[in-house]
Each structure stands twice: as structure tokens, then as C-alpha cells.
Write a protein that holds these residues in place. Structure first.
Motif, PDB file in Angstrom:
ATOM      1  N   GLY A  32       0.813  -1.212   0.000  1.00 40.16           N
ATOM      2  CA  GLY A  32       0.000   0.000   0.000  1.00 40.16           C
ATOM      3  C   GLY A  32       0.844   1.258   0.000  1.00 40.16           C
ATOM      4  N   THR A  33       1.951   1.223   0.723  1.00 40.80           N
ATOM      5  CA  THR A  33       2.845   2.384   0.753  1.00 40.80           C
ATOM      6  C   THR A  33       3.475   2.596  -0.622  1.00 40.80           C
ATOM      7  OG1 THR A  33       3.278   1.913   3.084  1.00 40.80           O
ATOM      8  CG2 THR A  33       4.742   3.476   2.020  1.00 40.80           C
ATOM      9  N   VAL A  34       3.845   1.524  -1.288  1.00 49.82           N
ATOM     10  CA  VAL A  34       4.372   1.624  -2.661  1.00 49.82           C
ATOM     11  C   VAL A  34       3.308   2.215  -3.578  1.00 49.82           C
ATOM     12  CG1 VAL A  34       5.132   0.287  -4.673  1.00 49.82           C
ATOM     13  CG2 VAL A  34       6.086  -0.222  -2.413  1.00 49.82           C
ATOM     14  N   ALA A  35       2.070   1.757  -3.423  1.00 52.41           N
ATOM     15  CA  ALA A  35       0.977   2.252  -4.268  1.00 52.41           C
ATOM     16  C   ALA A  35       0.694   3.731  -4.028  1.00 52.41           C
ATOM     17  CB  ALA A  35      -0.283   1.435  -4.034  1.00 52.41           C
ATOM     18  N   ALA A  36       1.064   4.247  -2.852  1.00 58.31           N
ATOM     19  CA  ALA A  36       0.847   5.665  -2.542  1.00 58.31           C
ATOM     20  C   ALA A  36       1.844   6.567  -3.266  1.00 58.31           C
ATOM     21  CB  ALA A  36       0.944   5.891  -1.033  1.00 58.31           C
ATOM     22  N   LEU A  37       2.949   6.010  -3.730  1.00 59.75           N
ATOM     23  CA  LEU A  37       4.008   6.834  -4.340  1.00 59.75           C
ATOM     24  C   LEU A  37       3.572   7.572  -5.603  1.00 59.75           C
ATOM     25  CD1 LEU A  37       7.078   4.527  -3.713  1.00 59.75           C
ATOM     26  CD2 LEU A  37       6.591   6.744  -2.636  1.00 59.75           C
TER      27      LEU A  37
END
Length: 157
Positions: A32-37
Motif C-alpha cells: 500500500g505504501t508503494v501504491a501511494a508513491l
């Protein structure tokens, strides 16, 4: 009763599950953190005032989104709910140069604080419930990461 996530048929779960990134079988919070980038790069183009407003709106909406998704699933803070990771990362990167070294450092520090959960993050995670509870520990993890990043930025420059 716990129900299966349906992020591709429920708009609220689609957001809560980070556009599907929270369905990752391994490390959904990191996914999810990667997808927030990509959204970070878009939000950063708004300038600091616009970025600030967007993050505040995402935070406030996130309380409702996470609560509603939890209600739909019948479980508090399902592991696939990652909207809180989106907002936490964006908080960590607030006001920093929009450059890969800072983004990478923010990613690592945010994940570290979110996983280790030092006081008061772990305390908040255990004690505050509902949509606010889902969001709050990641917001504080983002604030802690942001403080570290701003201190490093000040020290380096």
C-alpha cells in the motif's frame, strides 16, 4: 461476522484497500505504501498549500473510509486496509524536496515507525478504535518519520 473483501465492487473498499494494493498476500502495508508513491508525485505538483489541503482531506476522509470498510468487512483494521499507509507516507514527505533520495528515506522511515510502533504509536494502535484508530497510528508514524526527515534536511543543508 467477517466477510471477504470486495474492493473491486465496493468503492469504499477500493479506496480503503489502496486501489487493490492491500490485497497483496505478503506485506500489504508495504504494498500500500508503494501504491501511494504515484499519487505522492501528483500531489506534490500542487505546491505545499495544495498538498497540505489534499493530505488533510485524505486524512479526514480516511477516518470515514476506514470505518466504513471495517463495517462492511465485519472486522476492525483488516490487514488489507491501507489507506492509512497512503496518508502516513504523504505526511512523512510533507514539505520535503520532491526527489528520490527523500522519497526513499521517507518510505523507509515511515515503514519502520509503522512496523516497530514505538510509543505512542503502539499505544494508539491498541487503544483507539474505529476509523480514527485505523488512521491515527499511521498518522503519528508519518509525523515521526517527517520529523526525522526534516531534521536530516536541516542538518544536511
Amino acid at each position: 461476522m467477517t466477510r471477504q473483501p470486495t474492493p473491486f465492487t465496493s468503492p469504499v473498499q477500493f479506496l480503503a484497500f489502496g486501489f487493490g494494493s492491500g490485497l497483496s498476500p505478503k506485506a500489504p502495508g508495504t504494498a500500500g505504501t508503494v501504491a501511494a508513491l504515484p499519487l505522492y508525485w501528483l500531489l506534490a505538483k500542487l505546491g505545499l498549500p495544495g498538498y497540505t489541503v489534499a493530505v488533510l482531506v485524505a486524512l479526514l476522509a480516511g477516518v470515514w473510509i476506514c470505518q466504513r470498510a471495517s463495517d462492511e468487512l465485519g472486522v476492525h483494521d483488516h490487514g488489507g486496509i491501507v489507506w492509512d499507509e497512503f496518508v502516513g507516507l504523504w505526511i512523512a514527505l510533507w514539505g520535503l524536496p520532491v526527489a528520490w533520495p527523500w522519497v526513499l528515506a521517507g518510505f523507509v522511515l515511515f515503514r519502520l515507525f509503522d512496523i516497530v510502533k514505538p510509543w505512542p504509536i503502539g499505544y494508539l494502535d491498541r487503544r483507539v478504535h474505529g476509523g480514527l484508530g485505523i488512521m491515527l497510528d499511521d498518522v503519528v508514524a508519518g509525523v515521526f518519520a517527517g520529523i526525522c526527515l526534516h531534521a536530516a534536511h536541516w542538518w544536511l543543508l
